[in-house]
Design an enzyme around this catalytic site. Sequence first.
Site, mmCIF file in Angstrom:
data_model
loop_
_atom_site.group_PDB
_atom_site.id
_atom_site.type_symbol
_atom_site.label_atom_id
_atom_site.label_comp_id
_atom_site.label_asym_id
_atom_site.label_seq_id
_atom_site.Cartn_x
_atom_site.Cartn_y
_atom_site.Cartn_z
ATOM 1 N N ARG A 170 60.468 -6.950 6.140
ATOM 2 C CA ARG A 170 60.302 -8.374 5.815
ATOM 3 C C ARG A 170 58.859 -8.835 6.013
ATOM 4 O O ARG A 170 58.444 -9.849 5.471
ATOM 5 C CB ARG A 170 61.210 -9.222 6.705
ATOM 6 C CG ARG A 170 62.687 -9.077 6.435
ATOM 7 C CD ARG A 170 63.504 -9.745 7.535
ATOM 8 N NE ARG A 170 63.174 -11.152 7.690
ATOM 9 C CZ ARG A 170 63.723 -12.132 6.995
ATOM 10 N NH1 ARG A 170 64.618 -11.861 6.069
ATOM 11 N NH2 ARG A 170 63.372 -13.388 7.195
ATOM 12 N N ARG A 174 49.092 -7.181 3.358
ATOM 13 C CA ARG A 174 48.274 -7.439 2.171
ATOM 14 C C ARG A 174 46.843 -6.961 2.388
ATOM 15 O O ARG A 174 46.272 -7.182 3.454
ATOM 16 C CB ARG A 174 48.230 -8.937 1.849
ATOM 17 C CG ARG A 174 49.580 -9.552 1.604
ATOM 18 C CD ARG A 174 49.420 -10.920 0.933
ATOM 19 N NE ARG A 174 50.740 -11.561 0.834
ATOM 20 C CZ ARG A 174 51.147 -12.545 1.595
ATOM 21 N NH1 ARG A 174 50.333 -13.046 2.511
ATOM 22 N NH2 ARG A 174 52.343 -13.068 1.450
ATOM 23 N N ARG A 247 71.619 -11.982 18.535
ATOM 24 C CA ARG A 247 70.557 -12.409 19.424
ATOM 25 C C ARG A 247 70.604 -13.930 19.473
ATOM 26 O O ARG A 247 70.893 -14.589 18.470
ATOM 27 C CB ARG A 247 69.179 -11.947 18.920
ATOM 28 C CG ARG A 247 68.974 -10.460 18.975
ATOM 29 C CD ARG A 247 69.025 -9.913 20.390
ATOM 30 N NE ARG A 247 67.825 -10.241 21.143
ATOM 31 C CZ ARG A 247 67.679 -10.022 22.442
ATOM 32 N NH1 ARG A 247 68.673 -9.504 23.142
ATOM 33 N NH2 ARG A 247 66.553 -10.323 23.062
ATOM 34 N N ARG A 278 57.207 -17.048 20.936
ATOM 35 C CA ARG A 278 56.235 -17.877 20.208
ATOM 36 C C ARG A 278 56.282 -19.315 20.694
ATOM 37 O O ARG A 278 57.236 -19.722 21.361
ATOM 38 C CB ARG A 278 56.467 -17.810 18.699
ATOM 39 C CG ARG A 278 57.803 -18.339 18.222
ATOM 40 C CD ARG A 278 57.893 -18.251 16.702
ATOM 41 N NE ARG A 278 59.202 -18.696 16.216
ATOM 42 C CZ ARG A 278 59.507 -18.858 14.941
ATOM 43 N NH1 ARG A 278 58.602 -18.597 14.013
ATOM 44 N NH2 ARG A 278 60.711 -19.263 14.574
ATOM 45 N N GLU A 298 59.799 -20.458 22.659
ATOM 46 C CA GLU A 298 61.037 -19.766 22.285
ATOM 47 C C GLU A 298 61.210 -18.511 23.130
ATOM 48 O O GLU A 298 60.284 -17.708 23.241
ATOM 49 C CB GLU A 298 61.013 -19.372 20.801
ATOM 50 C CG GLU A 298 61.018 -20.558 19.862
ATOM 51 C CD GLU A 298 61.189 -20.146 18.410
ATOM 52 O OE1 GLU A 298 61.537 -18.972 18.149
ATOM 53 O OE2 GLU A 298 60.947 -21.001 17.531
ATOM 54 N N TYR A 346 71.980 -12.044 7.985
ATOM 55 C CA TYR A 346 70.720 -12.759 8.217
ATOM 56 C C TYR A 346 70.319 -13.407 6.895
ATOM 57 O O TYR A 346 69.870 -12.745 5.975
ATOM 58 C CB TYR A 346 69.634 -11.792 8.692
ATOM 59 C CG TYR A 346 68.368 -12.506 9.090
ATOM 60 C CD1 TYR A 346 68.084 -12.784 10.424
ATOM 61 C CD2 TYR A 346 67.450 -12.936 8.136
ATOM 62 C CE1 TYR A 346 66.939 -13.453 10.788
ATOM 63 C CE2 TYR A 346 66.305 -13.612 8.487
ATOM 64 C CZ TYR A 346 66.048 -13.865 9.816
ATOM 65 O OH TYR A 346 64.916 -14.549 10.162
ATOM 66 N N ASP A 348 68.138 -16.301 4.715
ATOM 67 C CA ASP A 348 67.148 -17.364 4.601
ATOM 68 C C ASP A 348 67.848 -18.583 4.002
ATOM 69 O O ASP A 348 68.908 -18.466 3.379
ATOM 70 C CB ASP A 348 65.982 -16.927 3.705
ATOM 71 C CG ASP A 348 65.036 -15.964 4.428
ATOM 72 O OD1 ASP A 348 64.907 -16.086 5.656
ATOM 73 O OD2 ASP A 348 64.440 -15.097 3.761
#
Length: 365
Positions: A170, A174, A247, A278, A298, A346, A348
């Site tokens: 995921r 680049r 989780r 984070r 978090e 999972y 989006d």
Amino acid sequence: MYDYLVVGAGLYGAVFAHEAHKRGKSVLVIDKRPNIAGNVYTEKIEEINVHKYGAHIFHTNNKRVWDYVNQFAEFNRFTNSPVANYHGELYSLPFNMYTFNRMWGVVTPEEAEAKIAEQKQAAGISEPKNLEEQAISLVGTDIYEKLVKGYTEKQWGRPCSQLPAFIIKRLPVRFTFDNNYFNALYQGIPMGGYTKMVENMLDGVEVKLGIDYLENKEALDAAAKNVIYTGAIDAYFGFSLGTLEYRSVRFETEVLNKPNFQGNAAVNYTDAETPWTRIIEHKWFEFGTQPKTVISREYSSEWKPGDEPYYPVNDEKNSVLYTEYRKLAEKEEKVIFGGRLGEYKYYDMDAVIASALEMCEKIFP
């Protein structure tokens, strides 16, 4: 007698309820939480829309879904460009030329590719078998050790060598200076927050909050011809085959009496020693100018009953168990299981919405 009882006022439930209501069906939406919008719920603190259950950034290449959500909210031009903090060293995420230059001093894409190839060869990886090997083959050993390993093991509570390779796929890599994390045509945050957007989806639909479906199942089932269930599939069947693993995430949110804490919406702490994964600074999702700021740290943890389930652990053991629950679900004549928990997937946000719309097309041809 309602045509549809929708269990869960998150995105899947709200989209389904909207579409059914639009077609003249009688719908009741219930949720055990005291608020609508599920995990995309936003609440106002110091005039800042705070993402109570973690950062949600809408991004999609699906024009149909993008046009659909724009009926209910106007989206801003927010671009997700997170920063990685490794013991005070700051790196660009996604992995791009800024990351490679900071890590190795390389200047050209060719130099960066050569460095990664050299480290992959030194690690002796040809066919990656797990997340660790996949990460090293994508970005090399240095970036894996500093920016992937600690963060991923905190997030999943398992060694990278025991996690499936697909999780890391995921992550964008680049050889350009593009700092946009999502390679998506459409991206942004609904102005006014996600709660307002879901409220608009549910306009005209009967909603009852603070109701636990599983505790009142018999009476609620009797009140509707059909049930759309977006809760945990194993809980629906009383965990009869065993418990699916998730989780969970715990948030420590605080208001700071300053206009700017970290200068970015998301900073990932990628070393193993920092206990949180984070820090989110919510005002930057909407280019805030408020005099104060709100941050959330978090902490990732293993799910246990009573916690909020966030990320399905889609390893082999859990996938096999879900398949068995799925067989039971198919025998439930008047119940449709949907969404992240109902399908143990999972998802989006755009995929949840697309899935709900596809289900509506099957039911309302």
